[in-house]
Design a protein around this motif. Structure first.
Motif, PDB file in Angstrom:
ATOM      1  N   VAL A 113       0.852  -1.188   0.000  1.00 44.28           N
ATOM      2  CA  VAL A 113       0.000   0.000   0.000  1.00 44.28           C
ATOM      3  C   VAL A 113       0.888   1.239   0.000  1.00 44.28           C
ATOM      4  CG1 VAL A 113      -1.854  -1.190   1.215  1.00 44.28           C
ATOM      5  CG2 VAL A 113      -0.155   0.081   2.525  1.00 44.28           C
ATOM      6  N   SER A 114       0.328   2.342  -0.472  1.00 43.76           N
ATOM      7  CA  SER A 114       1.102   3.574  -0.590  1.00 43.76           C
ATOM      8  C   SER A 114       1.000   4.411   0.683  1.00 43.76           C
ATOM      9  CB  SER A 114       0.576   4.402  -1.765  1.00 43.76           C
ATOM     10  OG  SER A 114      -0.655   5.025  -1.419  1.00 43.76           O
ATOM     11  N   ASP A 115       1.775   5.492   0.703  1.00 43.59           N
ATOM     12  CA  ASP A 115       1.585   6.514   1.723  1.00 43.59           C
ATOM     13  C   ASP A 115       0.213   7.166   1.532  1.00 43.59           C
ATOM     14  OD1 ASP A 115       4.106   5.953   2.670  1.00 43.59           O
ATOM     15  OD2 ASP A 115       5.066   7.654   1.659  1.00 43.59           O
ATOM     16  N   VAL A 116      -0.284   7.832   2.575  1.00 43.69           N
ATOM     17  CA  VAL A 116      -1.621   8.420   2.552  1.00 43.69           C
ATOM     18  C   VAL A 116      -1.523   9.936   2.483  1.00 43.69           C
ATOM     19  CG1 VAL A 116      -3.739   8.767   3.885  1.00 43.69           C
ATOM     20  CG2 VAL A 116      -2.695   6.499   3.760  1.00 43.69           C
ATOM     21  N   GLU A 117      -2.319  10.533   1.585  1.00 47.20           N
ATOM     22  CA  GLU A 117      -2.367  11.982   1.415  1.00 47.20           C
ATOM     23  C   GLU A 117      -3.512  12.578   2.223  1.00 47.20           C
ATOM     24  OE1 GLU A 117      -3.340  15.398  -1.994  1.00 47.20           O
ATOM     25  OE2 GLU A 117      -3.492  13.251  -2.481  1.00 47.20           O
ATOM     26  N   LEU A 118      -3.216  13.633   2.967  1.00 47.62           N
ATOM     27  CA  LEU A 118      -4.222  14.459   3.630  1.00 47.62           C
ATOM     28  C   LEU A 118      -4.047  15.879   3.115  1.00 47.62           C
ATOM     29  CD1 LEU A 118      -3.899  13.248   7.356  1.00 47.62           C
ATOM     30  CD2 LEU A 118      -5.558  12.497   5.641  1.00 47.62           C
ATOM     31  N   GLY A 119      -5.120  16.477   2.609  1.00 50.45           N
ATOM     32  CA  GLY A 119      -4.963  17.802   2.042  1.00 50.45           C
ATOM     33  C   GLY A 119      -6.236  18.596   2.008  1.00 50.45           C
ATOM     34  N   LEU A 120      -6.108  19.816   1.494  1.00 49.93           N
ATOM     35  CA  LEU A 120      -7.218  20.736   1.302  1.00 49.93           C
ATOM     36  C   LEU A 120      -7.136  21.300  -0.109  1.00 49.93           C
ATOM     37  CD1 LEU A 120      -6.967  22.833   4.612  1.00 49.93           C
ATOM     38  CD2 LEU A 120      -8.649  21.036   4.139  1.00 49.93           C
TER      39      LEU A 120
END
Length: 261
Positions: A113-120
């Motif tokens: 699995v990949s890293d997880v993105e958190l954004g706006l």
């Protein structure tokens, strides 16, 4: 450092479900505007109280001189929820990723699995008639060993779009990222996309992109793709990009689905 187990790949699906629940099931009449496909982003945000899920299958191939032949495949998920008229919350990543490397007649593979993105995403309109959005994100290093940056990555994309005629639109996206850690590594990108409405449901586009990373040569790619409105709130898409220099991957291929709830 610890990694997610395979079962934790469901984190993105759970996040999408939570965002959908928080939207209260509100619907909108406007046609869906997705951040896929292509190298750019839509300058529009999901409406307040709405949620949108975008799914994609992405493949890449590379066969550079003196390098192992490499194929990669990933299943991508992006959940977008409108938290105000001009701001949306974004959670994304790849619950499934795989890479195969062939050298000397031997093929090695990795999955995870990949890293997880958190954004706006924040949307604004300029006086010049451009639609402009700013997308700051951070990528959390929670992926499998073969698919993580090992450190937090900070990114910012600025995307703008304008109409050139009733059927033609131009989009430009500039991005930058910073890999944190013992040594910081900066990278940047610039993409130009020209889109045309072929009829009331079908759209086509051509695109070109420049991608640079500190300490390595720049990569150039160009390609084309199609979008199809299955319903006003459901979009299908496909695209293909070709590497234009030795640094770039040979091919990028993808198809996807976006749905607003």
């Amino acid at each position: 450092m610890s990694r997610f187990t395979a079962a934790k790949s469901w984190i993105l699906i759970v996040a999408a479900a939570l965002l959908a629940w928080s939207s209260g099931g509100v619907n909108a009449q406007a046609t869906i505007s997705a951040d896929r496909p292509g190298m750019d982003f839509s300058p529009l945000v999901v409406g307040q109280g709405l949620v949108q899920a975008e799914f994609g299958l992405f493949g890449a191939n590379r066969s550079g001189s003196g390098e192992p032949r490499t194929w990669s495949l990933s299943g991508q998920v992006l959940a977008r929820a409108g938290i105000s008229p001009d701001v949306e919350l974004r959670v994304g990543g790849a619950p499934f990723s795989a890479v195969w490397r062939t050298s000397g007649g031997t093929t090695m593979s990795s999955t995870g699995v990949s890293d997880v993105e958190l954004g706006l995403k924040w949307a604004a309109r300029s006086d010049a008639g451009f639609l402009i959005a700013v997308i700051p994100s951070l990528f959390l290093p929670v992926g499998s060993d073969a698919f993580t940056a090992d450190h937090v990555v900070l990114t910012t994309n600025v995307t703008g779009a304008t109409t050139l005629s009733d059927a033609v639109a131009l989009s430009i996206n500039a991005g930058g990222s910073l890999l944190t850690g013992d040594e910081t590594v900066a990278s940047g990108s610039l993409a130009v996309v020209l889109g045309r409405a072929l009829n009331s449901r079908l759209g086509g586009f051509v695109e070109a992109g420049w991608f640079a990373s500190e300490g390595s040569s720049s990569a150039l790619l160009a390609g084309t793709g199609l979008t199809f409105l299955l319903t006003p709130v459901t979009q299908l898409d496909l695209f293909v990009d070709r590497g234009l220099n030795a640094t770039a991957d040979d091919w990028w291929l993808g198809l996807g689905l976006a749905r607003r709830f």
